[in-house]
Enzyme design. Sequence first.
Site, mmCIF file in Angstrom:
data_model
loop_
_atom_site.group_PDB
_atom_site.id
_atom_site.type_symbol
_atom_site.label_atom_id
_atom_site.label_comp_id
_atom_site.label_asym_id
_atom_site.label_seq_id
_atom_site.Cartn_x
_atom_site.Cartn_y
_atom_site.Cartn_z
ATOM 1 N N ASP A 93 0.857 -1.171 0.000
ATOM 2 C CA ASP A 93 0.000 0.000 0.000
ATOM 3 C C ASP A 93 0.896 1.225 0.000
ATOM 4 O OD1 ASP A 93 -2.009 1.841 0.275
ATOM 5 O OD2 ASP A 93 -2.800 1.038 2.142
ATOM 6 N N ASP A 272 -7.604 -8.002 0.285
ATOM 7 C CA ASP A 272 -6.791 -8.082 1.495
ATOM 8 C C ASP A 272 -7.627 -7.572 2.654
ATOM 9 O OD1 ASP A 272 -5.495 -5.252 2.721
ATOM 10 O OD2 ASP A 272 -6.398 -5.088 0.734
#
Length: 377
Positions: A93, A272
């Site tokens: 991320d 996720d």
Amino acid sequence: MFTFQLQHTDPKSAARAGRIETAHGEIQTPIFMPVGTLGTVKGVHQRELESDIRAQIILGNTYHLYLRPGLEILENAGGLHGFNGWKRPMLTDSGGYQVYSLSAQRKIDEEGVTFRSHIDGSSHTFTPERAIDIQRIIGADIIMAFDECPPYPCDYEYAKNSMELTHRWLDRCVKRMAETGGKYGYEQTLFPIVQGSTYPDLRRKSAETIAAAGQPGNAIGGLSVGEPAEAMYETTDQVCHILPKDKPRYLMGVGTPENILECIALGVDMFDCVLPTRNARHGMLYTSEGIINIKNAKWKDDFSPVDASNPCYASQQYSKAYLRHLMHTKELLGPQIASLHNLSFYLWLVGEARQHIIDGDFASWKEEMVKRVQRRL
């Protein structure tokens, strides 16, 4: 190298089965990606991730890894792959969501975000260029564009301005990617992120902008931040109809087993979420028959396996009574067993979904499975 091959589609839904190829190996979709925020999936060895959980890709986090252990150590180790010993694909991320969570300690402007470390209060600035540079050093196969994740709920004007800022930042991320190369001899791939809160016209505009960017894959952000599940599904459905069919779609931060099944049916390929490990540490177990609170007294003399249908060693080796005992006595092994079990279940679930897509009966299987995974046992 990064390629995506769409292999099968479900005749009665938008579910897809595909194959992603990266420099660190293959990923079969739909896929769930265990979250390793600080460079590790909490309490789980890399060998267990491979052999018991059967993870194909894991996540790292730019914000946290930038602060600790720091970029110098990561670069000297040869990136996160070299540092933690995971040899398969990784995704990072950009840190945008974590900076969003520091709302009281951040300042956002056109240049980027200035924030204070949650560790020592020191001041730092992330720009789109800096986020790309940091992720180059971390070395993940898939890296995320720097974005602003708006809170939910937020008014229309805020969501619109935030989305437009994210789009301008994306242009800078794409430019920085073109100006730089991977540090460790393999290709890294950029995924842009769709934003726009739950406003349909903003989501449509954002999805069209992200699709037009022409990157190898695309992500859907700004969901699972407090909105009702139906709003999540409506937004996901809308966006998936716009994003290219020949590129993987990643729904960030989602979610429960039923969330994942419903969103696979809408055309999402990658997921996720911290739920399987976070809830495991509190004694919540996901199984194919429903949800177990292993701390409840009803399990104290139940000597059957934690989940005999789960292929994970830990799920079959230990009894419910034993795991309950470990959780109540706060033995470290308890959360470890529960984490192994939950992650293995999530990977089993997306693996089963993939097989039913291939077999052509995903839609009917999904309807029955959603009912089962929601039950409280």
